[in-house]
Write a protein that holds these residues in place. Structure first.
Motif, PDB file in Angstrom:
ATOM      1  N   ILE A 117       0.911  -1.049   0.008  1.00 16.35           N
ATOM      2  CA  ILE A 117      -0.201  -0.058   0.144  1.00 16.35           C
ATOM      3  C   ILE A 117       0.998   1.234  -0.206  1.00 16.35           C
ATOM      4  O   ILE A 117       1.850   1.470   0.777  1.00 16.35           O
ATOM      5  CB  ILE A 117      -0.910   0.059   1.269  1.00 16.35           C
ATOM      6  N   LYS A 142      -1.663  -1.145  -4.123  1.00 16.20           N
ATOM      7  CA  LYS A 142      -2.772  -0.700  -3.731  1.00 16.20           C
ATOM      8  C   LYS A 142      -2.756   0.948  -3.367  1.00 16.20           C
ATOM      9  O   LYS A 142      -1.487   1.220  -2.651  1.00 16.20           O
ATOM     10  CB  LYS A 142      -3.624  -1.199  -2.792  1.00 16.20           C
ATOM     11  N   LEU A 160      -8.353  -0.899   2.584  1.00 17.76           N
ATOM     12  CA  LEU A 160      -7.180  -1.477   1.519  1.00 17.76           C
ATOM     13  C   LEU A 160      -6.380  -2.651   2.355  1.00 17.76           C
ATOM     14  O   LEU A 160      -5.950  -3.376   1.527  1.00 17.76           O
ATOM     15  CB  LEU A 160      -6.314  -0.442   0.905  1.00 17.76           C
ATOM     16  N   THR A 165      -1.336  -7.736   2.682  1.00 18.65           N
ATOM     17  CA  THR A 165      -0.662  -6.595   2.698  1.00 18.65           C
ATOM     18  C   THR A 165       0.736  -6.917   3.616  1.00 18.65           C
ATOM     19  O   THR A 165       0.759  -7.385   4.649  1.00 18.65           O
ATOM     20  CB  THR A 165      -1.333  -5.502   3.656  1.00 18.65           C
TER      21      THR A 165
END
Ligand code: PLP
Length: 406
Positions: A117, A142, A160, A165
């Motif tokens: 991210i 992202k 997100l 992640t």
């Protein structure tokens, strides 16, 4: 305590000159800051009397400079309040620092379909290394969106996050808009999910106190040249627990323990990440820049720069047809703006002829420009050596631009 700006300005020889017959007004501090005499003197002193390659000699000059290089590391450690000095890695700048993490952390921890991210506000150097990593690993990038003021949407950020992640990488301050991000909040949320966070501190380190332990970031990157120090030097701070697990990024001399054609073992921190001859001259000179701003006071600098920001915002806002891009409640002393029906390059060129240096263009943050549906902006970024009188000159220069093109 208020700052003695007149005296401070005498520390910066470059400020005492005329451009096109007018006193230089330097408002491009976001791109690079000017250097105080102590930093310039330090480089001259090293090359005149102390130069020798570090870490590799038993002779006097080499040992002396090695000690000074390691002392510079300790100055940085204290400056950002890192727990250990071996968590301070000297790099060539923010760009190399981020690339080191994107490559090395990515090698070890990112796999196919994992997610990274970043945010809309990032400088290209905190976008492209992650894009390349995603290409190499078939991972997914992202992006945290922003609102019309240029602030990160934290609710969207939380959406997100997923079990895939692997890392969050955001800047503390946007170079294009000046937005100060709530990095502590983002780190807090990320850590609840056991996700490490890299903070790009290229535009925050020079505007106030930095405490990496209090912030609890996992990585922090910055450049010497934006911190009143030399070019070609920067820092990657990383928590020991991560750096120890990460493979080397660049390889060669100094980062090894033992080399044979069968197998090479790697040096301990921080040397594992400092392949080749480091820029020891600039590392030492950067430590002088740090000591210089510490003597002025980081809180005093922040207060005075805030005063300049408020003054400039009020003045520029009063100009008809001028629109400030980036109106976050929390900003550093940087104003991005556009002028109705006047191209930023045209305006920048006229302003330049009045001896005023502002930056024009997309500021290496094209996605920010895309978000606001513009090609670029004019950007005036202020330092503690700037004055309200200089802001008045910018104001008058913009009025002239409007007269010329209006
Ligand atoms: N990140 C931000 C927010 C920046 O403003 C910059 C430079 O403008 C960089 C990264 C890259 O810094 P450097 O070119 O010193 O590596």
């Amino acid at each position: 305590m208020s700052l003695d700006i007149k005296k401070i300005r005498t520390d910066f020889p470059i400020l005492n000159q005329e451009i096109y017959g007018k006193p230089l007004v330097y408002f491009d501090n976001g791109a690079t800051t000017q250097k105080p005499q102590v930093v310039i003197d330090e480089e001259v002193k090293i090359y005149s009397h102390e130069n020798s390659n570090i870490h590799r000699g038993v002779h006097f000059l080499s040992e002396q400079l090695t000690q000074r290089f390691e002392d510079a590391r300790k100055v940085v450690q204290k400056f950002i309040n890192a727990k250990y000095d071996h968590e301070i890695i000297f790099t060539s700048g923010t760009t190399q620092s981020i690339n080191t993490v994107a490559y090395s952390f990515g090698e070890r921890f990112v796999n196919e379909e994992d997610e990274i991210i970043i945010s809309t506000l990032e400088h290209h150097s905190n976008i492209v290394p992650w894009q390349l990593l995603c290409e190499r690993k078939k991972a997914i990038l992202k992006v945290i969106p922003i609102n019309d003021a240029g602030e990160l949407l934290i609710d969207e950020f939380e959406k997100l996050i997923s079990p895939k992640t692997r890392i969050v990488a955001i800047n503390q301050v946007s170079n294009a808009l000046g937005t100060v991000n709530d990095v502590k909040g983002i780190i807090n949320i990320s850590h609840k999910h056991n996700i490490p966070v890299l903070i790009d501190g290229a535009q925050s380190i020079q505007h106030g106190k930095t405490d990496v332990q209090d912030m609890d970031c996992d990585f922090f990157a910055f450049s010497g040249h934006k911190l009143y120090g030399p070019t070609g030097i920067g820092v990657l701070y990383g928590k020991e627990k991560w750096l120890n697990k990460m493979p080397p990024f660049l390889s060669g001399g100094e980062m090894i323990k033992k080399v044979s054609f069968e197998k090479t073992t790697f040096n301990e921190l921080p040397f594992k990440f400092e392949a080749g001859t480091p820029n020891f001259t600039s590392a030492i000179a950067m430590s002088k820049a740090i000591e210089y701003i510490q003597a002025i006071g980081l809180n005093e600098i922040a207060d005075y720069e805030k005063e300049l920001l408020n003054y400039a915002t009020e003045k520029l806002q009063s100009i008809k047809g001028l629109k400030i891009i980036g109106t976050s409640k929390n900003k550093v002393s940087l104003i991005s703006f556009i002028l109705e029906n006047i191209h930023h390059y045209d305006a920048g060129m006229v302003i330049d002829k009045m001896g005023i240096a502002v930056r024009t263009g997309h500021h290496c943050a094209e996605p920010v420009m895309q978000r606001f549906n513009i090609e670029g902006t004019l950007r005036a970024s202020f330092s503690f050596y700037n004055t309200k009188e200089e802001i008045d000159k910018l104001y008058n220069a913009i009025l002239t631009v409007k007269q010329m093109f209006g």
